[in-house]
Design an enzyme around this catalytic site. Structure first.
Site, PDB file in Angstrom:
ATOM      1  CG  LEU A 109      -1.959   1.090   1.307  1.00  0.00           C
ATOM      2  CD1 LEU A 109      -2.984   0.926   0.212  1.00  0.00           C
ATOM      3  CD2 LEU A 109      -2.612   1.097   2.679  1.00  0.00           C
ATOM      4  CG  ASP A 110      -0.481   4.738   0.389  1.00  0.00           C
ATOM      5  OD1 ASP A 110      -1.219   4.647  -0.601  1.00  0.00           O
ATOM      6  OD2 ASP A 110      -0.872   5.120   1.492  1.00  0.00           O
ATOM      7  CD  GLU A 111       6.339   2.077   0.763  1.00  0.00           C
ATOM      8  OE1 GLU A 111       7.096   2.440  -0.147  1.00  0.00           O
ATOM      9  OE2 GLU A 111       6.478   2.414   1.949  1.00  0.00           O
TER      10      GLU A 111
END
Lengths: 287, 287, 287, 287
Positions: free
Chosen positions: C229-231
């Site tokens: 996530l968000d990476e």
């Protein structure tokens, strides 16, 4: 962007025609040169081709043979070719008047290795900036302007440029209008920093003009000089927001940072062989 | 920046003289108004004072008495005074031709509440953008230009502006030169978006001019119209970097975003009472 | 940047090895294809080569033969190759929740031809944005989330993506965490817009986090989703200055413009074949 | 922004309460002080009031009486008050290690009068930057770090700060973690430049972290130090775009300009009394 110590730069431009890219890349491959960056652009309105390649030399690289072979291969294309060896440092003459912010900035960038250049002389019509140049170990030539014989001063300037073998002249806030003769001689290899977003506010006191006009952005333009004042091909422009509370002296202060950054950027582009003249415009590959 | 629902805006400007700030703030205090933001600027070159205050009304606030008292207090200063109540929404007429990017952007910002305005009419010399206006539930007036009687069309435009009670006219890429009469009538309350960094590239086809000149930045300028074409007081300017590979059509495409953002910013400043005319310049408090 | 109607795009990437550039350019020359832009980059830390070429097809161009010949020539290099024909339009599915600024912006750019894409479906867990999609003539699928069976909703989403033949999924403020399964399936071809300068302020309510931290810049990040996530690999980032007077709701408002511009930029790069995955980073040629 | 030679700066902050603005402005008026700029902000979440006023002193101005009267008038509001006379120059101690770009930049700005400060000492754990300081005529203190007795070095640093009467300490790439004791002592009057967009990439080697993450923007953060490393209140942030071709050493080079500009901006704000601490955030009036 940073290059390994065995990296060459090849740049070329010529009229648009089929086969230009292949001529360059095939030769590099045949010579076992390893391409690390390649940028080419074909201007469909000007019908002109521009290429810049960085490549690593192979073991046993024979520069002389390489140059000869390349010239031969590219001859049919009428290419203006330039080959820049690893570790190359450009010889630069900087011209200044009294304002020192651009000079201070450029010398700093040379000192820490950010600009791969050797400033071989600082030339000025005033003595003020000699201590700054001296501290960096750079010869400083003070050639005062004789209002009765301006050409005499320009001849002395030109002599320094020629004797030092400079490949680039930087007008770092020189503040004097060059004669048409000198402009012609420096055409394409002298960079000026003008303190406005050209073509807005040409001529004198651009920050005062900008104040009068009430603009909300001020900027600077680095351009090659040609024989049309403030009209030479633009290399780089920078900009900063301002507001109603900026009096002319505040615009001047704000402008210093933009001038430094914009001029340093343009000088860097020139030295790294990213800039090509394209009539009255420039192509800057991989800025 | 966001305001609570009981927040007023007071703006004023007048010749520079001792006591202006105190006159405003003392009255607000006496009325138990709570100041949340205060910005004032005294232009020492123009000798003119500008002030913008946001304040929350006290319990039992009597608007009529407040206005009367304020007028009386500020009368000695020859202040141009404006008082904007909580929840105020500006009535705006938007003028367009065929390009819809600025209109689309402004209507979107109205719709989501980012611009506290009611677009009361869209006026155009072309029918093209009617569906867009209709979808937002806004009356669309198509007034074709009669080349033999341009004044007739402008009269119809002006009639809409007057009948809707608009306080602001936005030329969102209207592409027609207004007559001196209309300019005079709209002086100081009509915002135009010009697609260049004025004063560079005045007049027609600025992106083509910019391409020819080879600039490395393109921009847009939102300004009040006055009777001198492309010379009205600048409210906001925006800018984006471009390079040699941007053909004129690419500059146009790139410019759309800048035009939208710059125009929306200027309209927002106007609506929020941040902009003051200061001869041919503007003061924008707390931009 | 703008291309003539007979212009193809060729992109490829493979492990670094001598001869990659030559293999591509020689074949194009042999086929009498005219190269208009060429950008290649060899990542010396990742030992990986990336190339993007725009070329005009010659008279009598035989696509099938060209593809076959190219495949054969590049096979020894293990190149991941993509060939995009003139006039190609990408099929895109957009996923939204309730916030409509990014959707409005993307649909507008499609409509005026700035993004060469066909949005084949808008999918949402809420019904709110249906009118906006409908106005643009685009099918809208409302798939509510069943808290007891999230996978069911994702299966319906995936079905739309598959049936429409989309090559790109855009999460235009979808606001839901995708399951690892869906992330895996969309790996490398789904772009998310996160409303912070990742890696700062990961997770929920980034503007509130930014307010608490007192930052002076807020931004947005467009990235490929992956199963972390968000990476995922970052494609584009945008930023705007803010100050102490921006309450969280002001940051949210300010952020909308940055999100729109940053997401549109990333989608444009993807569609124009400028973006390459490079482990957990991206290479964006000629951004 | 530029001030006439008779201009004072008054700053104050206190808990939010009715009457704060009036208390200040009425007193200034009674003393016949002429207000040229006034900015105040009431933080409705923190319930705290901040004000900054520039005013010109009247003929026959009696500073002592003015200060006494002001103190008495503002006492009921629990205002933290600061009064800065015309021509005031801040005494500043700069701490460095080996990197000289920020030091070079700050000393240049002092030399040309852009920052109204007197650098009273440069302190370093290395001898390298002594020539640069000496050329500007500034005492240089080389206090090597004794790994077995770090407190001893900090005591010597602190002694210089105290003996020179510095009001501001600038950590211009000092590269050492200060002890909690020293942080506590410098709380609110020491500015550090961190080479990332905090809170992203805290800790060591932020440009290497940024490279690994593949960000498209790098930046710098100037903040007050407090006893929580890299977590002090942010004063200013700057940012520049980067791309895949920027290796870590290129990010470091690019970052130098941002660090210089961001640190100079923050130091300027502090010296001009624009910055207020507001819990773990800052208020910067009229940045």
């Amino acid at each position: 962007m940073s290059r390994t110590p065995d990296t060459w730069i090849l740049t070329a431009h010529c009229p648009s025609v089929l086969g230009t890219v292949d001529a360059v890349t095939r030769f590099l491959f045949e010579q076992r040169c390893y391409v690390t960056e390649h940028h080419s652009f074909d201007d469909r309105l000007a019908s002109r081709f521009f290429i810049r390649v960085e490549f690593r030399q192979p073991d046993g690289f024979d520069e002389q043979a390489f140059r000869a072979g390349l010239d031969e291969r590219l001859a049919p294309f009428d290419m203006q070719l330039e080959l820049t060896p690893p570790g190359y440092r450009a010889k630069v003459v900087i011209m200044v008047s009294k304002a020192d912010h651009c000079l201070n900035d450029l010398l700093y960038r040379q000192r820490i290795g950010q600009l791969a250049m050797d400033v071989v002389a600082v030339v000025s019509n005033h003595p003020d900036l000699e201590p700054l140049a001296r501290w960096h170990g750079i010869p400083y030539h003070h050639f005062p302007l004789d209002p009765n014989d301006k050409p005499a001063q320009e001849r002395r300037v030109l002599q320094v440029i020629e004797e030092t073998g400079a490949e680039l002249v930087v007008l770092a806030r020189y503040m004097q209008v060059l004669s048409p003769e000198l402009c012609r001689k420096l055409d394409g290899w002298a960079i000026n920093i003008h303190h406005s977003l050209l073509p807005g506010f040409k001529g004198a006191k651009p920050y005062h003009q900008a104040y009068q006009k009430g603009v909300k952005l001020v900027g600077a333009t680095a351009h090659y000089i040609n024989n049309d004042l403030d009209e030479g091909p633009i290399i780089a422009q920078g900009v900063e927001p301002v507001d109603h509370a900026h009096y002319p002296e505040d615009l001047i202060a704000k402008g210093r940072d933009i001038e430094c950054l914009t001029l340093a950027k343009a000088v860097g582009y020139h030295i790294e062989r990213r800039v090509f003249l394209n009539a009255n415009r420039t192509v800057v590959l991989n800025a």
